[in-house]
Design an enzyme around this catalytic site. Sequence first.
Site, mmCIF file in Angstrom:
data_model
loop_
_atom_site.group_PDB
_atom_site.id
_atom_site.type_symbol
_atom_site.label_atom_id
_atom_site.label_comp_id
_atom_site.label_asym_id
_atom_site.label_seq_id
_atom_site.Cartn_x
_atom_site.Cartn_y
_atom_site.Cartn_z
ATOM 1 N N HIS B 144 0.820 -1.220 0.000
ATOM 2 C CA HIS B 144 0.000 0.000 0.000
ATOM 3 C C HIS B 144 0.855 1.271 0.000
ATOM 4 O O HIS B 144 0.848 2.036 0.953
ATOM 5 C CB HIS B 144 -0.955 0.019 1.202
ATOM 6 C CG HIS B 144 -2.010 -1.026 1.138
ATOM 7 N ND1 HIS B 144 -3.162 -0.975 1.874
ATOM 8 C CD2 HIS B 144 -2.094 -2.166 0.404
ATOM 9 C CE1 HIS B 144 -3.906 -2.035 1.607
ATOM 10 N NE2 HIS B 144 -3.269 -2.784 0.721
ATOM 11 N N GLU B 236 -12.637 2.178 -5.205
ATOM 12 C CA GLU B 236 -13.357 3.443 -5.400
ATOM 13 C C GLU B 236 -12.781 4.285 -6.527
ATOM 14 O O GLU B 236 -11.581 4.246 -6.788
ATOM 15 C CB GLU B 236 -13.285 4.290 -4.108
ATOM 16 C CG GLU B 236 -13.979 3.678 -2.925
ATOM 17 C CD GLU B 236 -13.903 4.552 -1.677
ATOM 18 O OE1 GLU B 236 -13.233 5.611 -1.724
ATOM 19 O OE2 GLU B 236 -14.522 4.184 -0.675
ATOM 20 N N TYR B 246 -11.818 11.421 2.589
ATOM 21 C CA TYR B 246 -12.453 10.370 1.781
ATOM 22 C C TYR B 246 -12.849 9.143 2.610
ATOM 23 O O TYR B 246 -13.258 8.133 2.053
ATOM 24 C CB TYR B 246 -11.588 10.058 0.547
ATOM 25 C CG TYR B 246 -11.670 11.258 -0.365
ATOM 26 C CD1 TYR B 246 -12.641 11.352 -1.337
ATOM 27 C CD2 TYR B 246 -10.872 12.378 -0.134
ATOM 28 C CE1 TYR B 246 -12.805 12.508 -2.086
ATOM 29 C CE2 TYR B 246 -11.025 13.544 -0.876
ATOM 30 C CZ TYR B 246 -11.999 13.597 -1.853
ATOM 31 O OH TYR B 246 -12.178 14.751 -2.577
ATOM 32 N N TYR B 257 -9.540 -8.601 4.712
ATOM 33 C CA TYR B 257 -9.166 -9.894 4.121
ATOM 34 C C TYR B 257 -9.428 -11.051 5.078
ATOM 35 O O TYR B 257 -9.566 -12.189 4.656
ATOM 36 C CB TYR B 257 -7.695 -9.891 3.697
ATOM 37 C CG TYR B 257 -7.408 -8.893 2.612
ATOM 38 C CD1 TYR B 257 -7.988 -9.039 1.355
ATOM 39 C CD2 TYR B 257 -6.584 -7.796 2.827
ATOM 40 C CE1 TYR B 257 -7.755 -8.121 0.345
ATOM 41 C CE2 TYR B 257 -6.345 -6.871 1.830
ATOM 42 C CZ TYR B 257 -6.932 -7.043 0.588
ATOM 43 O OH TYR B 257 -6.706 -6.131 -0.397
#
Lengths: 148, 364
Positions: B144, B236, B246, B257
């Site tokens: 990430h 998104e 957001y 997960y």
Amino acid sequence: MLKKSLYLIISILLATVLVVLQTTLSNLMWLSSVDMPVTIGLTFNTFFGDLIGMNSGGAIPLVGLVALGMLLAYLVAKILLIWINAKKSYAYGLAGAAAILAIVLLMPLAFYNLDLIAGARTALGKTILILCGFLSGYYFGSKLEGKE
Amino acid sequence: MKNLKLYLFFIFSSICFNLASEDFEYEVIAEELSSPWAIAMIDNNNILFTELSGQLRRIKDGVLVQESVSGVPEVLFAGQGGLSGIILDPNFKDNNRLFIAFSSPDEGKATNTLEVISAILDQNSLINVNTIFKASPSRRTAAHYGARMAFLDDGTLLITSGDGFNYREDAQNLDNHFGKVIRLNIDGSIPSDNPFINQEGALPEIYSFGHRNPQGIVVANGFIYENEHGPMGGDELNIVEAAKNYGWPAITYGKDYSGAMISPFTEKDGMEQPIKYWVPSIAPSGMTFYDKDLFSSWTGSILISALVPGDVRRLVMNNSEFIEEETLFSDLGRIRDIVTSPNGSLVLATDGPNGKLIRVKPKQ
């Protein structure tokens, strides 16, 4: 033998439920801290949702992972108890703790240091989960002691 | 009479469908690439692209240069980390400057972070390499990173910075770079009109927050379109605006997960809704706004490459409003990036250790 198997299954289920509970609560506590409207009803719904989700909807069913870890740890404890004179409740308690410790430490090694169990991302979270493992093992050991 | 009407309806539908679809063919530009990740078009036949394993490669006059570009900094190639985003300076033709985002190992530590450099491309080397951004704090995880970039019309650079997976709650705090869109001047200095520049406790580089793992960002029609990976579900497409939150991970359409709920909430006042979300996930990767007319029925669409199951999603937009979605190129496997060539053809990067660069052009 039948009773021992029942205690074993209850012990595994207990550990699984406690791990799920820790995950749900730690998550909801954070959400509450950022002013999300967390209610008692929502907490129950989320917990039952997580119970189903973590055992059937995730990458690895939690109950299977816990069962594997605990069976191995209990087997080692049973062998060690042949030579070591210790109370079964504590011996299996430590075995349960070791099983969860192994899960929360070894899983990240396989996934680039990612803690897939969200509740295990902090040191406090890991400690609570290990305690959950201890309680489950303690239950199993104390039942064996009672039987004797 | 009724049958005739039905027949005419089918004929009409069939004509409409044919008008809407495009006849295209693939041309493999390069193959046997080591996880190509991001593409930058110099012109139609000159391309720079990154390989996650750490190489900056070049297509020169349509042919892959075997020797990779030298002078690239050391990267952490692990998990999702490696040499990642690349973007050319808007004045690249004059100054040969480019920007690269990558996961950078911290010296002597088991941690790493997202780093962005600027450099000048001189023949087949990078020179004048300068670090313009390092995400803070570092992370233990190799996942990430975000690591995509786009220029705003005012010449400032937007950089996406992912939540590092383990640090998702930090996406809601302004004292760190996890889960943020960053805005900088090209020399690494902070624009004086950044939204949090005067807010105590907030990092001044932050432009927007509450993101998970933004994998695509593009500026078009005065909007900043940004896509991001959700967890299991909840990918998104957002329109990013300064200072907006957001929502991740306080609101999400995805699950963890592990199967656990990340949040039972999908909306809250003060938190932005995506203009489109996907459940189940498509794992969006690169993104381009198609403003050419080579494929005229696609003009004005957003094209998002996707890893799962592997295709490109064409989103018909009316500025900030999503209208409809079409799936394209679903026979190529996982697609890591997509860009528009100056001539209107598309260039795709397929994912993995045997990746390819593929041009999509009208069928001859």
